[in-house]
Design an enzyme around this catalytic site. Sequence first.
Site, PDB file in Angstrom:
ATOM      1  N   ARG A  68       0.840  -1.211   0.000  1.00  0.00           N
ATOM      2  CA  ARG A  68       0.000   0.000   0.000  1.00  0.00           C
ATOM      3  C   ARG A  68       0.872   1.257   0.000  1.00  0.00           C
ATOM      4  O   ARG A  68       0.450   2.297  -0.475  1.00  0.00           O
ATOM      5  CB  ARG A  68      -0.964   0.000   1.196  1.00  0.00           C
ATOM      6  CG  ARG A  68      -1.761   1.298   1.328  1.00  0.00           C
ATOM      7  CD  ARG A  68      -3.074   1.099   2.065  1.00  0.00           C
ATOM      8  NE  ARG A  68      -2.916   0.454   3.337  1.00  0.00           N
ATOM      9  CZ  ARG A  68      -2.492   1.066   4.458  1.00  0.00           C
ATOM     10  NH1 ARG A  68      -2.188   2.343   4.450  1.00  0.00           N
ATOM     11  NH2 ARG A  68      -2.369   0.383   5.581  1.00  0.00           N
ATOM     12  N   TYR A 121     -13.637  17.144 -16.316  1.00  0.00           N
ATOM     13  CA  TYR A 121     -14.216  15.795 -16.374  1.00  0.00           C
ATOM     14  C   TYR A 121     -15.285  15.674 -15.273  1.00  0.00           C
ATOM     15  O   TYR A 121     -15.096  16.207 -14.166  1.00  0.00           O
ATOM     16  CB  TYR A 121     -13.098  14.763 -16.189  1.00  0.00           C
ATOM     17  CG  TYR A 121     -13.614  13.391 -15.858  1.00  0.00           C
ATOM     18  CD1 TYR A 121     -14.443  12.708 -16.752  1.00  0.00           C
ATOM     19  CD2 TYR A 121     -13.314  12.771 -14.652  1.00  0.00           C
ATOM     20  CE1 TYR A 121     -14.943  11.457 -16.443  1.00  0.00           C
ATOM     21  CE2 TYR A 121     -13.805  11.516 -14.338  1.00  0.00           C
ATOM     22  CZ  TYR A 121     -14.623  10.870 -15.246  1.00  0.00           C
ATOM     23  OH  TYR A 121     -15.123   9.636 -14.937  1.00  0.00           O
ATOM     24  N   ASP A 191      -4.376  18.459 -15.260  1.00  0.00           N
ATOM     25  CA  ASP A 191      -4.759  17.116 -15.693  1.00  0.00           C
ATOM     26  C   ASP A 191      -4.325  16.996 -17.156  1.00  0.00           C
ATOM     27  O   ASP A 191      -4.873  17.645 -18.038  1.00  0.00           O
ATOM     28  CB  ASP A 191      -6.279  16.931 -15.539  1.00  0.00           C
ATOM     29  CG  ASP A 191      -6.737  15.531 -15.918  1.00  0.00           C
ATOM     30  OD1 ASP A 191      -6.056  14.890 -16.748  1.00  0.00           O
ATOM     31  OD2 ASP A 191      -7.777  15.080 -15.410  1.00  0.00           O
ATOM     32  N   LYS A 216      -6.240   5.796 -19.676  1.00  0.00           N
ATOM     33  CA  LYS A 216      -6.480   6.287 -21.035  1.00  0.00           C
ATOM     34  C   LYS A 216      -5.264   6.025 -21.936  1.00  0.00           C
ATOM     35  O   LYS A 216      -4.921   4.889 -22.165  1.00  0.00           O
ATOM     36  CB  LYS A 216      -6.863   7.766 -20.978  1.00  0.00           C
ATOM     37  CG  LYS A 216      -7.980   8.072 -19.946  1.00  0.00           C
ATOM     38  CD  LYS A 216      -9.242   7.364 -20.310  1.00  0.00           C
ATOM     39  CE  LYS A 216     -10.466   7.641 -19.456  1.00  0.00           C
ATOM     40  NZ  LYS A 216     -10.341   7.923 -18.048  1.00  0.00           N
TER      41      LYS A 216
HETATM   42  N1  PLP Z   1      -9.324  13.010 -15.937  1.00  0.00           N
HETATM   43  C1  PLP Z   1      -9.892  12.977 -17.154  1.00  0.00           C
HETATM   44  C2  PLP Z   1      -9.594  14.089 -18.129  1.00  0.00           C
HETATM   45  C3  PLP Z   1     -10.739  11.928 -17.523  1.00  0.00           C
HETATM   46  O1  PLP Z   1     -11.292  11.917 -18.748  1.00  0.00           O
HETATM   47  C4  PLP Z   1     -10.993  10.898 -16.577  1.00  0.00           C
HETATM   48  C5  PLP Z   1     -11.884   9.758 -16.900  1.00  0.00           C
HETATM   49  O2  PLP Z   1     -12.530   9.718 -17.913  1.00  0.00           O
HETATM   50  C6  PLP Z   1     -10.397  10.978 -15.316  1.00  0.00           C
HETATM   51  C7  PLP Z   1      -9.570  12.034 -15.034  1.00  0.00           C
HETATM   52  C8  PLP Z   1     -10.652   9.912 -14.266  1.00  0.00           C
HETATM   53  O3  PLP Z   1      -9.861   8.808 -14.536  1.00  0.00           O
HETATM   54  P1  PLP Z   1     -10.234   7.306 -14.050  1.00  0.00           P
HETATM   55  O4  PLP Z   1     -11.445   6.894 -14.797  1.00  0.00           O
HETATM   56  O5  PLP Z   1      -9.002   6.507 -14.372  1.00  0.00           O
HETATM   57  O6  PLP Z   1     -10.475   7.386 -12.580  1.00  0.00           O
END
Ligand code: PLP
Length: 401
Positions: A68, A121, A191, A216
């Site tokens: 962890r 998001y 992000d 992704k």
């Molecule tokens: N940031 C962006 C731009 C996203 O498109 C997403 C998910 O679609 C996330 C964060 C969250 O990622 P996760 O689904 O791996 O938790």
Amino acid sequence: MSTHIPPHEAPCKPWGFRTLAVHAGQSPDTSTGAIAPPIVATSAFAYDDFEAGERRFNGEAPGYVYSRFANPTVAAFERKMAALEGGETAVGFASGMAAISASLLGLLKAGDVVACVGTLYGGTDGVMRSLLPRLGVTVRHFRTVDALRAGLDAGTRIVYVETPSNPTLEVMDLAQVVQIARQAGAISIADNTFSTPYLTRPLALGMDVVVHSATKFISGHGDATGGVAVGRAELLGPIRAAGMGQLGGCLSPHEAVMLLRGLKTLPLRVEAACTNAEALARWLQAQPAVARVYYPGLATHPGHGVAAQQMRRFGAILSLDLRGGRAAARQFLDGLRIVTQAVSVGDVDSLACHPASTTHHSVPEPVRLDNGVSDALVRMSVGIEDGDDLLADVAQALARV
Ligand code: PLP
């Protein structure tokens, strides 16, 4: 307690991105010679005696103690991500949301202010609108970088931005965000999921922390869930402590090895997908059934100039507003044959979704519409299939609308 990551040779030599993607952070296993990183599937790590255990826990001696906190397979992924983003250190997480939540919770306390710029998001929007306010954190939303400049209060703790944003592909000028955040004494977080470090390196532009949904483009194959935060050790220490030690959102070594494999081909995949996306965006823009195409590579996109400066290419994700509202979006999506209807992005397979009813369904409608996420909006994550096959598929689906 220290994180007990054994010292490693800094991977960040002046290599090109493709060399870093293949080699950074990993080398053949010293005991077996295995070239692929071993999956160290263990929860705990043995120590020789009482004193050795105590010394590992109080940070006097290096060595792993518990997965962890840190794990060798996860550490290899973290080293590769740090090298690719040009950051001092990285922390792997169980998902992008775990990385984002840990970055916020690790750096914030009650009474702090967070400033968000542009569309976020849906999951991140939920953290900003419901979780943080419940913990006594004030969250302010700014539509543009100019609005941020005009309205940001000194003493704001974090400026948070997504670029290009999900799903409207707004491009934020990161150098300007950095300047504004620094003036206010704030930590800046980007992000970088939609760009990937291959297209944009936010840390080189001065951002303090980069977060990703590694699910992704980093995975690239739709078969792993993960997240990562990258930046200076002084910031990543509290992020690791909150996100892994306390919230327990640690990345599994089984997922880490998938992400390490995905990263090796990141630049090749992103190049191929960008080529397809550029061609598709140009074609879609000329179609009468399409009211608007959102793609930073189009000269008509408001962020095109900034994107040309801060992105190597314009990315593999585009969105389109169809004439005919939700019904048209539904007909188009149901007509696709090669492109799969699904909500993720960044896979080698092309994917498409209707954000208003899926990824952004939990965003309050007035906010969603104000952010440009209309009922007619379709988001496409363009994959690496043959470009003419993709175009033919999109054309036949559009003909049904
Ligand atoms: N940031 C962006 C731009 C996203 O498109 C997403 C998910 O679609 C996330 C964060 C969250 O990622 P996760 O689904 O791996 O938790």
